[in-house]
Write a protein that holds these residues in place. Structure first.
Motif, PDB file in Angstrom:
ATOM      1  N   ARG A  28      30.548  34.254 -52.161  1.00  0.00           N
ATOM      2  CA  ARG A  28      31.661  34.178 -51.211  1.00  0.00           C
ATOM      3  C   ARG A  28      31.302  35.030 -50.014  1.00  0.00           C
ATOM      4  NH1 ARG A  28      38.140  34.828 -51.325  1.00  0.00           N
ATOM      5  NH2 ARG A  28      38.096  32.686 -50.658  1.00  0.00           N
ATOM      6  N   ASP A  29      31.272  34.372 -48.845  1.00  0.00           N
ATOM      7  CA  ASP A  29      30.951  35.112 -47.622  1.00  0.00           C
ATOM      8  C   ASP A  29      32.175  35.159 -46.716  1.00  0.00           C
ATOM      9  OD1 ASP A  29      31.010  32.756 -45.920  1.00  0.00           O
ATOM     10  OD2 ASP A  29      28.982  32.284 -46.590  1.00  0.00           O
ATOM     11  N   ASP A  30      32.028  35.834 -45.594  1.00  0.00           N
ATOM     12  CA  ASP A  30      33.131  35.994 -44.645  1.00  0.00           C
ATOM     13  C   ASP A  30      33.258  34.823 -43.677  1.00  0.00           C
ATOM     14  OD1 ASP A  30      34.093  38.349 -45.668  1.00  0.00           O
ATOM     15  OD2 ASP A  30      32.964  39.623 -44.300  1.00  0.00           O
ATOM     16  N   GLY A  31      32.519  33.763 -43.907  1.00  0.00           N
ATOM     17  CA  GLY A  31      32.654  32.556 -43.107  1.00  0.00           C
ATOM     18  C   GLY A  31      32.074  32.673 -41.714  1.00  0.00           C
ATOM     19  N   ILE A  32      32.208  31.583 -40.991  1.00  0.00           N
ATOM     20  CA  ILE A  32      31.723  31.563 -39.620  1.00  0.00           C
ATOM     21  C   ILE A  32      32.796  32.131 -38.713  1.00  0.00           C
ATOM     22  CG2 ILE A  32      30.147  29.634 -39.977  1.00  0.00           C
ATOM     23  CD1 ILE A  32      32.241  27.792 -38.753  1.00  0.00           C
ATOM     24  N   ALA A  33      32.402  32.474 -37.496  1.00  0.00           N
ATOM     25  CA  ALA A  33      33.380  32.979 -36.529  1.00  0.00           C
ATOM     26  C   ALA A  33      34.453  31.918 -36.319  1.00  0.00           C
ATOM     27  CB  ALA A  33      32.684  33.314 -35.221  1.00  0.00           C
ATOM     28  N   ASN A  34      35.602  32.348 -35.878  1.00  0.00           N
ATOM     29  CA  ASN A  34      36.722  31.406 -35.695  1.00  0.00           C
ATOM     30  C   ASN A  34      36.285  30.186 -34.907  1.00  0.00           C
ATOM     31  OD1 ASN A  34      38.427  33.076 -37.080  1.00  0.00           O
ATOM     32  ND2 ASN A  34      39.182  34.102 -35.241  1.00  0.00           N
ATOM     33  N   ASP A  35      36.532  29.054 -35.465  1.00  0.00           N
ATOM     34  CA  ASP A  35      36.201  27.782 -34.848  1.00  0.00           C
ATOM     35  C   ASP A  35      37.516  27.162 -34.379  1.00  0.00           C
ATOM     36  OD1 ASP A  35      35.476  25.242 -34.143  1.00  0.00           O
ATOM     37  OD2 ASP A  35      34.316  24.854 -35.968  1.00  0.00           O
TER      38      ASP A  35
END
Length: 188
Positions: free
Chosen positions: A114-121
């Motif tokens: 589980r990662d922190d995801g991509i920057a807000n898209d």
């Protein structure tokens, strides 16, 4: 409120990676099957690629009771998920982290990163799903990118992700008998 003085640069030192692991979790990294009856192990890793040897020690220990091929394959694929979290998500930014969870199942091990995801898209709401897909040419030796998921797609028994770019869970399952993995075919 008084202004805070800047922190001067600190000296670089070399320490053993196990010094970064709390004592209660050191058995997660010893490479021995001394505690083989776990059902789940979880550890949160910092954003630095310098910690990847610690990741590999964690993965190798999770699979320690199995044969050399299984351990190697599980560690290889898990390291790829960790590397992708650092390289392709906010988990690679200073002060961030990602989580590895290994679950023992009756017929194999399941690893979730589980990662922190991509920057807000701005084009994606929290309800939209965008699942990962492997690069069809990712296993070509001449390619420069896209190898990781292509390798996991070929070598894992099954794999997938939650489709949420904001907090991505990528997982794979590797059967103890390596069923549905290309690994046995590669070693003939």
């Amino acid at each position: 409120m008084p202004a805070l003085a800047p922190v001067p640069p600190m000296a670089e030192v070399t320490i053993a990676l196990n010094e970064l692991v709390p004592h209660a979790y050191r058995h997660y990294f010893n490479g021995r099957p001394d505690r083989p009856y776990y059902s789940s192990r979880r550890y949160d890793f910092g954003s630095s690629p310098l910690l990847l040897p610690l990741v590999r020690a964690f993965l190798d220990t999770c699979a320690a009771e199995h044969n050399t091929d299984y351990r190697y394959l599980f560690t290889l694929m898990g390291s790829e998920l960790a590397n992708n979290a650092i390289k392709h998500s906010r988990s690679g930014l200073p002060g961030r982290d990602y989580r590895l969870v290994c679950e023992r199942q009756r017929d194999g091990l399941r690893l979730t990163c589980r990662d922190d995801g991509i920057a807000n898209d701005p084009t994606t709401s929290v309800h939209d799903r965008r699942h990962l897909t492997p690069d069809p040419g990712g296993l070509n030796p001449d390619t420069d990118a896209g190898r990781g998921l292509a390798m996991i797609d070929a070598l894992a028994t099954t794999w997938g992700d939650n489709g949420r770019p904001g907090h991505r869970d990528v997982w794979f399952f590797l059967a103890y008998d390596l069923k549905d993995s290309a690994w046995p075919d590669l070693n003939r």
